[in-house]
Design a protein around this motif. Structure first.
Motif, PDB file in Angstrom:
ATOM      1  N   TYR A 219      -1.833   1.844 -14.489  1.00  0.00           N
ATOM      2  CA  TYR A 219      -0.630   2.409 -13.871  1.00  0.00           C
ATOM      3  C   TYR A 219      -0.548   1.985 -12.405  1.00  0.00           C
ATOM      4  O   TYR A 219      -1.545   2.019 -11.682  1.00  0.00           O
ATOM      5  N   TYR A 220       0.650   1.629 -11.997  1.00  0.00           N
ATOM      6  CA  TYR A 220       0.878   1.095 -10.649  1.00  0.00           C
ATOM      7  C   TYR A 220       1.891   1.946  -9.894  1.00  0.00           C
ATOM      8  O   TYR A 220       2.919   2.354 -10.440  1.00  0.00           O
ATOM      9  N   SER A 221       1.585   2.232  -8.626  1.00  0.00           N
ATOM     10  CA  SER A 221       2.533   2.913  -7.750  1.00  0.00           C
ATOM     11  C   SER A 221       3.133   1.894  -6.795  1.00  0.00           C
ATOM     12  O   SER A 221       2.421   1.306  -5.970  1.00  0.00           O
ATOM     13  N   GLU A 222       4.436   1.675  -6.910  1.00  0.00           N
ATOM     14  CA  GLU A 222       5.101   0.732  -6.008  1.00  0.00           C
ATOM     15  C   GLU A 222       5.070   1.251  -4.577  1.00  0.00           C
ATOM     16  O   GLU A 222       4.929   0.480  -3.631  1.00  0.00           O
ATOM     17  N   GLU A 223       5.161   2.587  -4.418  1.00  0.00           N
ATOM     18  CA  GLU A 223       5.181   3.162  -3.080  1.00  0.00           C
ATOM     19  C   GLU A 223       3.843   2.987  -2.375  1.00  0.00           C
ATOM     20  O   GLU A 223       3.786   2.647  -1.192  1.00  0.00           O
ATOM     21  N   LEU A 224       2.735   3.228  -3.103  1.00  0.00           N
ATOM     22  CA  LEU A 224       1.405   3.089  -2.504  1.00  0.00           C
ATOM     23  C   LEU A 224       0.836   1.692  -2.666  1.00  0.00           C
ATOM     24  O   LEU A 224      -0.140   1.346  -2.009  1.00  0.00           O
ATOM     25  N   GLN A 225       1.421   0.913  -3.581  1.00  0.00           N
ATOM     26  CA  GLN A 225       0.912  -0.410  -3.915  1.00  0.00           C
ATOM     27  C   GLN A 225      -0.566  -0.322  -4.302  1.00  0.00           C
ATOM     28  O   GLN A 225      -1.412  -1.062  -3.791  1.00  0.00           O
ATOM     29  N   LEU A 288       4.339  14.763  -3.493  1.00  0.00           N
ATOM     30  CA  LEU A 288       4.971  15.523  -4.561  1.00  0.00           C
ATOM     31  C   LEU A 288       5.692  14.541  -5.473  1.00  0.00           C
ATOM     32  O   LEU A 288       6.558  13.793  -5.037  1.00  0.00           O
ATOM     33  N   ASN A 289       5.281  14.529  -6.746  1.00  0.00           N
ATOM     34  CA  ASN A 289       5.927  13.699  -7.766  1.00  0.00           C
ATOM     35  C   ASN A 289       5.902  12.215  -7.420  1.00  0.00           C
ATOM     36  O   ASN A 289       6.909  11.504  -7.563  1.00  0.00           O
ATOM     37  N   LEU A 290       4.756  11.738  -6.965  1.00  0.00           N
ATOM     38  CA  LEU A 290       4.592  10.310  -6.660  1.00  0.00           C
ATOM     39  C   LEU A 290       4.506   9.534  -7.977  1.00  0.00           C
ATOM     40  O   LEU A 290       3.649   9.802  -8.817  1.00  0.00           O
ATOM     41  N   LEU A 291       5.400   8.572  -8.162  1.00  0.00           N
ATOM     42  CA  LEU A 291       5.562   7.891  -9.445  1.00  0.00           C
ATOM     43  C   LEU A 291       4.541   6.767  -9.640  1.00  0.00           C
ATOM     44  O   LEU A 291       4.346   5.923  -8.766  1.00  0.00           O
ATOM     45  N   PHE A 292       3.910   6.756 -10.841  1.00  0.00           N
ATOM     46  CA  PHE A 292       3.072   5.657 -11.304  1.00  0.00           C
ATOM     47  C   PHE A 292       3.646   5.152 -12.619  1.00  0.00           C
ATOM     48  O   PHE A 292       3.951   5.943 -13.513  1.00  0.00           O
TER      49      PHE A 292
END
Length: 298
Positions: A219-225, A288-292
């Protein structure tokens, strides 16, 4: 609200307004006056800082060194000691640097558009812990971990520093119990009655191995990279990250799992039917609700 970018911008504002670099400003206006002579801010990549411990993270054969490759400051990059941070803790009581008015402003909590008050103030979390007013924050970079907990009314607190990434989140709480346990309310787990425990056990979700296997993936978070990999081991859902190592994710309710303090809770999208494991959202004290989003989903 918590925002690394905002505090990096604030550091730049301080530098422009003062005419000197942010590390120089902190040394002259904060660290020096408080006697924090073993505290500095890394101002360039690869900077040599005397007597700094190396940082480590676990791997399959033991531990490996983890390097702090960031030269950004304002939201981090500060190297210190327990003794120096104790001087900073005492400043919340004395206001020697900044004065009482600034200390008071620092503790003003954020307010959302709907009027809800959040625990995050100006660079610190403010609230109540086991019946006592508390000021606290945690931090992590490379393999370093830090925790700062101050009880203003008890005129004391606990500071923990570690140079291994898997130190765990229980240590600050355990130390608090040793020094302040008799002056704190019982921990929540100690207050549970048998009836409460039975109700929670009855309402807990016990996913099957097949359900856990459906959630396994990358799983990847675009916001956190950044990437987290989930897999099933010994009938449990496990998470792994290049910096945090491997950790267990415990089911708490349907499609929701709880991890260590740095991770928080992950809730998988349960409205997508067969595609339910494509995404999950993380919530903890910082987000809060950080998308992966799953990258290996077929």
């Amino acid at each position: 609200l918590y925002s690394n970018t905002a505090y990096m911008m604030l550091a730049d504002i301080v530098s422009r307004a003062s005419g000197i670099s942010f590390p120089e400003f902190m040394a002259e206006r904060v660290f020096g006056p408080l006697g924090m002579h073993h505290t500095t801010i890394m101002s360039k990549l690869g900077q040599s800082i005397p007597r700094v411990a190396e940082s480590y993270a676990p791997d399959d054969e033991g531990f490996v060194r983890v390097f702090d490759n960031s030269s950004l400051y304002g939201a981090g990059g500060m190297y210190s000691t327990v003794d120096d941070l104790a001087l900073w803790m005492n400043n919340y009581a004395t206001g020697a640097v900044g004065g009482p008015a600034v200390i008071e402003v620092m503790q003003e909590q954020g307010v959302l558009n709907d009027g809800e008050e959040v625990s995050y103030a100006f660079g610190i979390n403010v609230g109540e812990l086991r019946g006592q007013r508390v000021i606290r924050h945690t931090g992590s970079s490379a393999g370093f971990r830090a925790s700062f907990t101050y009880f203003p009314d008890l005129e004391g607190g606990v500071i923990t520093l570690s140079n291994r990434s898997n130190i765990g989140s229980r240590m600050p709480a355990d130390v608090l119990d040793v020094f302040f346990g008799e002056r704190l309310d019982p921990a929540p787990a100690e207050e549970e009655t048998a009836e409460t425990s039975e109700n929670e056990e009855a309402s807990s979700w016990a996913p099957s191995l097949a359900q856990l296997a459906d959630l396994a993936g990358t799983y990847y978070s675009e916001e956190l990279q950044t990437v987290y990999t989930l897999h099933v081991e010994g009938g449990k859902l496990m998470g792994s990250h290049r910096r945090h190592g491997t950790f267990e994710l415990e089911p708490t309710e349907e499609m929701t799992f709880a991890g260590p303090g740095f991770f928080g809770t992950a809730t998988f999208d349960s409205e997508n039917g067969p595609d339910a494991s494509q995404t999950f959202r993380v919530s903890n004290g910082r987000v809060l609700n950080l998308l992966f989003t799953r990258t290996d989903f077929e």
